[in-house]
Design a protein around this motif. Structure first.
Motif, PDB file in Angstrom:
ATOM      1  N   GLN A 193       0.825  -1.213   0.000  1.00  0.00           N
ATOM      2  CA  GLN A 193       0.000   0.000   0.000  1.00  0.00           C
ATOM      3  C   GLN A 193       0.860   1.265   0.000  1.00  0.00           C
ATOM      4  O   GLN A 193       0.490   2.275  -0.610  1.00  0.00           O
ATOM      5  N   ALA A 194       2.000   1.200   0.677  1.00  0.00           N
ATOM      6  CA  ALA A 194       2.906   2.358   0.684  1.00  0.00           C
ATOM      7  C   ALA A 194       3.420   2.648  -0.718  1.00  0.00           C
ATOM      8  O   ALA A 194       3.562   3.813  -1.116  1.00  0.00           O
ATOM      9  N   VAL A 195       3.679   1.594  -1.486  1.00  0.00           N
ATOM     10  CA  VAL A 195       4.143   1.777  -2.866  1.00  0.00           C
ATOM     11  C   VAL A 195       3.005   2.278  -3.750  1.00  0.00           C
ATOM     12  O   VAL A 195       3.162   3.239  -4.515  1.00  0.00           O
ATOM     13  N   LEU A 196       1.839   1.647  -3.633  1.00  0.00           N
ATOM     14  CA  LEU A 196       0.698   2.018  -4.472  1.00  0.00           C
ATOM     15  C   LEU A 196       0.255   3.463  -4.245  1.00  0.00           C
ATOM     16  O   LEU A 196      -0.212   4.129  -5.160  1.00  0.00           O
ATOM     17  N   SER A 197       0.402   3.926  -3.011  1.00  0.00           N
ATOM     18  CA  SER A 197      -0.020   5.293  -2.693  1.00  0.00           C
ATOM     19  C   SER A 197       1.086   6.317  -2.945  1.00  0.00           C
ATOM     20  O   SER A 197       0.872   7.518  -2.741  1.00  0.00           O
ATOM     21  N   GLY A 198       2.262   5.855  -3.350  1.00  0.00           N
ATOM     22  CA  GLY A 198       3.355   6.769  -3.637  1.00  0.00           C
ATOM     23  C   GLY A 198       4.102   7.268  -2.417  1.00  0.00           C
ATOM     24  O   GLY A 198       4.915   8.190  -2.518  1.00  0.00           O
ATOM     25  N   VAL A 199       3.843   6.651  -1.261  1.00  0.00           N
ATOM     26  CA  VAL A 199       4.519   7.072  -0.029  1.00  0.00           C
ATOM     27  C   VAL A 199       5.970   6.621  -0.033  1.00  0.00           C
ATOM     28  O   VAL A 199       6.873   7.367   0.382  1.00  0.00           O
ATOM     29  N   TRP A 200       6.207   5.379  -0.461  1.00  0.00           N
ATOM     30  CA  TRP A 200       7.557   4.848  -0.619  1.00  0.00           C
ATOM     31  C   TRP A 200       7.733   4.342  -2.039  1.00  0.00           C
ATOM     32  O   TRP A 200       6.748   4.018  -2.724  1.00  0.00           O
ATOM     33  N   THR A 201       8.968   4.252  -2.483  1.00  0.00           N
ATOM     34  CA  THR A 201       9.250   3.713  -3.808  1.00  0.00           C
ATOM     35  C   THR A 201       9.346   2.195  -3.731  1.00  0.00           C
ATOM     36  O   THR A 201       9.559   1.618  -2.656  1.00  0.00           O
ATOM     37  N   GLN A 202       9.214   1.555  -4.874  1.00  0.00           N
ATOM     38  CA  GLN A 202       9.365   0.098  -4.914  1.00  0.00           C
ATOM     39  C   GLN A 202      10.758  -0.309  -4.452  1.00  0.00           C
ATOM     40  O   GLN A 202      10.934  -1.334  -3.781  1.00  0.00           O
ATOM     41  N   ALA A 203      11.765   0.496  -4.799  1.00  0.00           N
ATOM     42  CA  ALA A 203      13.135   0.185  -4.394  1.00  0.00           C
ATOM     43  C   ALA A 203      13.272   0.206  -2.873  1.00  0.00           C
ATOM     44  O   ALA A 203      13.956  -0.651  -2.288  1.00  0.00           O
ATOM     45  N   GLN A 204      12.641   1.177  -2.215  1.00  0.00           N
ATOM     46  CA  GLN A 204      12.688   1.243  -0.749  1.00  0.00           C
ATOM     47  C   GLN A 204      12.060  -0.011  -0.117  1.00  0.00           C
ATOM     48  O   GLN A 204      12.612  -0.586   0.820  1.00  0.00           O
ATOM     49  N   VAL A 205      10.915  -0.400  -0.635  1.00  0.00           N
ATOM     50  CA  VAL A 205      10.221  -1.562  -0.074  1.00  0.00           C
ATOM     51  C   VAL A 205      10.991  -2.847  -0.375  1.00  0.00           C
ATOM     52  O   VAL A 205      11.090  -3.736   0.479  1.00  0.00           O
ATOM     53  N   THR A 206      11.559  -2.930  -1.565  1.00  0.00           N
ATOM     54  CA  THR A 206      12.366  -4.106  -1.905  1.00  0.00           C
ATOM     55  C   THR A 206      13.541  -4.242  -0.951  1.00  0.00           C
ATOM     56  O   THR A 206      13.890  -5.340  -0.500  1.00  0.00           O
ATOM     57  N   SER A 207      14.158  -3.117  -0.619  1.00  0.00           N
ATOM     58  CA  SER A 207      15.275  -3.127   0.322  1.00  0.00           C
ATOM     59  C   SER A 207      14.824  -3.579   1.697  1.00  0.00           C
ATOM     60  O   SER A 207      15.512  -4.370   2.364  1.00  0.00           O
ATOM     61  N   LYS A 208      13.664  -3.092   2.148  1.00  0.00           N
ATOM     62  CA  LYS A 208      13.137  -3.496   3.447  1.00  0.00           C
ATOM     63  C   LYS A 208      12.824  -4.990   3.469  1.00  0.00           C
ATOM     64  O   LYS A 208      13.115  -5.687   4.450  1.00  0.00           O
ATOM     65  N   ARG A 209      12.220  -5.488   2.395  1.00  0.00           N
ATOM     66  CA  ARG A 209      11.905  -6.912   2.331  1.00  0.00           C
ATOM     67  C   ARG A 209      13.172  -7.760   2.390  1.00  0.00           C
ATOM     68  O   ARG A 209      13.226  -8.773   3.072  1.00  0.00           O
ATOM     69  N   ALA A 210      14.178  -7.339   1.672  1.00  0.00           N
ATOM     70  CA  ALA A 210      15.440  -8.088   1.654  1.00  0.00           C
ATOM     71  C   ALA A 210      16.060  -8.125   3.042  1.00  0.00           C
ATOM     72  O   ALA A 210      16.567  -9.166   3.490  1.00  0.00           O
ATOM     73  N   PHE A 211      16.017  -6.993   3.737  1.00  0.00           N
ATOM     74  CA  PHE A 211      16.592  -6.931   5.090  1.00  0.00           C
ATOM     75  C   PHE A 211      15.829  -7.855   6.036  1.00  0.00           C
ATOM     76  O   PHE A 211      16.426  -8.619   6.802  1.00  0.00           O
ATOM     77  N   CYS A 212      14.500  -7.799   5.970  1.00  0.00           N
ATOM     78  CA  CYS A 212      13.689  -8.595   6.890  1.00  0.00           C
ATOM     79  C   CYS A 212      13.755 -10.085   6.575  1.00  0.00           C
ATOM     80  O   CYS A 212      13.653 -10.922   7.475  1.00  0.00           O
ATOM     81  N   GLN A 213      13.936 -10.420   5.303  1.00  0.00           N
ATOM     82  CA  GLN A 213      13.987 -11.820   4.915  1.00  0.00           C
ATOM     83  C   GLN A 213      15.367 -12.430   5.099  1.00  0.00           C
ATOM     84  O   GLN A 213      15.540 -13.634   4.960  1.00  0.00           O
ATOM     85  N   SER A 214      16.354 -11.589   5.435  1.00  0.00           N
ATOM     86  CA  SER A 214      17.713 -12.105   5.604  1.00  0.00           C
ATOM     87  C   SER A 214      17.850 -12.931   6.873  1.00  0.00           C
ATOM     88  O   SER A 214      18.774 -13.724   7.006  1.00  0.00           O
ATOM     89  N   GLY A 215      16.904 -12.720   7.789  1.00  0.00           N
ATOM     90  CA  GLY A 215      16.884 -13.502   9.018  1.00  0.00           C
ATOM     91  C   GLY A 215      15.461 -13.612   9.503  1.00  0.00           C
ATOM     92  O   GLY A 215      14.544 -13.077   8.900  1.00  0.00           O
ATOM     93  N   HIS A 216      15.257 -14.313  10.584  1.00  0.00           N
ATOM     94  CA  HIS A 216      13.906 -14.462  11.119  1.00  0.00           C
ATOM     95  C   HIS A 216      13.421 -13.132  11.681  1.00  0.00           C
ATOM     96  O   HIS A 216      14.084 -12.515  12.519  1.00  0.00           O
ATOM     97  N   LEU A 217      12.286 -12.667  11.171  1.00  0.00           N
ATOM     98  CA  LEU A 217      11.723 -11.403  11.636  1.00  0.00           C
ATOM     99  C   LEU A 217      10.940 -11.660  12.918  1.00  0.00           C
ATOM    100  O   LEU A 217       9.916 -12.335  12.904  1.00  0.00           O
ATOM    101  N   SER A 218      11.440 -11.122  14.018  1.00  0.00           N
ATOM    102  CA  SER A 218      10.771 -11.324  15.302  1.00  0.00           C
ATOM    103  C   SER A 218       9.472 -10.539  15.344  1.00  0.00           C
ATOM    104  O   SER A 218       9.265  -9.603  14.568  1.00  0.00           O
ATOM    105  N   LEU A 219       8.608 -10.926  16.255  1.00  0.00           N
ATOM    106  CA  LEU A 219       7.350 -10.204  16.422  1.00  0.00           C
ATOM    107  C   LEU A 219       7.617  -8.742  16.766  1.00  0.00           C
ATOM    108  O   LEU A 219       6.977  -7.837  16.220  1.00  0.00           O
ATOM    109  N   GLU A 220       8.571  -8.499  17.654  1.00  0.00           N
ATOM    110  CA  GLU A 220       8.908  -7.134  18.046  1.00  0.00           C
ATOM    111  C   GLU A 220       9.358  -6.315  16.841  1.00  0.00           C
ATOM    112  O   GLU A 220       8.922  -5.178  16.635  1.00  0.00           O
TER     113      GLU A 220
END
Length: 291
Positions: free
Chosen positions: A58-85
């Motif tokens: 939704q952040a990408v679709l609404s123009g709040v963040w770019t696809q590149a920003q979200v892709t970077s966040k996904r890569a960071f979070c998927q590099s290890g187990h994302l804790s609930l916190e």
């Protein structure tokens, strides 16, 4: 069977306290996201572990963040187990970005209020059960859209003081303890949101009142659903000790260790079942008093 019919109830081994509480109008049902994922529900509602990706989209679709920003966040979070916190912190970040752009309500609508949303048989079975108190951690409006909902007033945690008043006047209520997606200011989704709700005294008083006055049947939860279930039921067991009321949870595929933990730490007894599609008929079995 018509699209609005509730399946015929089948024999199910309910613990006697559940049936006794129902007969005395002291049974309350707390339902979770599992009901929104039923096979006959439309709307493509998310599982808990899909929420972050949905809001990033939704952040990408609404123009709040770019696809590149979200892709970077996904890569960071998927590099290890994302804790609930960590997940709750990331949800805070995307919520702030969306709110600053006045796009948070639109994102909530897209995720939890899709135009094609339709309730399922389990929502109709809940309504047919006719208990005075229904509570949910769901943000969607599937139950409200179910047939026969009009006689039940819905409240969020921010209107918690009104819940007890209606209950004492024998009015039927739906307590949306995490808020409703149609009003962004009521949503409890992020770390900051949870912290605010925990400090809200009327909310805590209502939960305490309900937990000590009613026997709860939990429906549509996994054994490790995050935060508030453990907090609420741990508080119940800690504050009231051995006098705390036992509550029950309909659950599928629960290990003996998890069943023991919930009984020991939360005073919640697991009632196992085999097939998610059977939930409407299982709820109907409460209504017909079969065990």
């Amino acid at each position: 069977v018509s699209s609005t019919a509730i399946p015929t109830s089948s024999t199910f081994a309910f613990p006697p306290p559940i049936l006794d509480a129902f007969r005395r109008d002291k049974l309350a049902v707390l339902f979770g996201s599992g009901l929104s994922l039923a096979r006959d529900v439309t709307g493509n509602f998310p599982r808990w572990n899909e929420l972050l990706n949905r809001f990033w989209d939704q952040a990408v679709l609404s123009g709040v963040w770019t696809q590149a920003q979200v892709t970077s966040k996904r890569a960071f979070c998927q590099s290890g187990h994302l804790s609930l916190e960590s997940m709750l912190v990331e949800l805070d970040a995307v919520k702030i970005a969306l709110r600053n752009a006045r796009k948070y309500q639109s994102a909530l609508n897209a995720v939890f209020r899709p135009r094609n949303a339709e309730s399922g048989a389990v929502h109709r079975a809940l309504e047919a059960l006719g208990v005075s108190v229904l509570a949910t951690t769901n943000y969607d409006e599937l139950y409200e859209h179910a047939e026969g909902h009009s006689a039940r007033k819905a409240y969020t945690w921010k209107d918690a003081d009104k819940v007890i008043s209606d209950i004492q006047e024998d009015r039927r209520v739906l307590f949306k303890i995490h808020g409703t997606a149609e009003h962004e200011g009521t949503i409890v989704l992020t770390r900051t949101d949870y912290a605010e709700a925990v400090k809200h005294e009327p909310y805590q008083r209502v939960l305490s009142f309900l937990l000590q006055t009613y026997t709860f049947l939990l429906v549509g939860y996994g054994i490790n659903d995050p935060l508030d279930l453990d907090l609420v039921f741990s508080l119940n067991a800690f504050v009231f000790g051995s006098s705390a009321r036992t509550h029950y949870a309909l659950m599928k595929e629960v290990s003996p260790a998890d069943r023991d933990r919930w009984q020991r730490d939360l005073n919640v007894q697991v009632v196992p079942y085999q097939n998610h599609d059977d939930l409407p008929s299982i709820l109907s079995a409460v209504r017909t008093g079969r065990s």
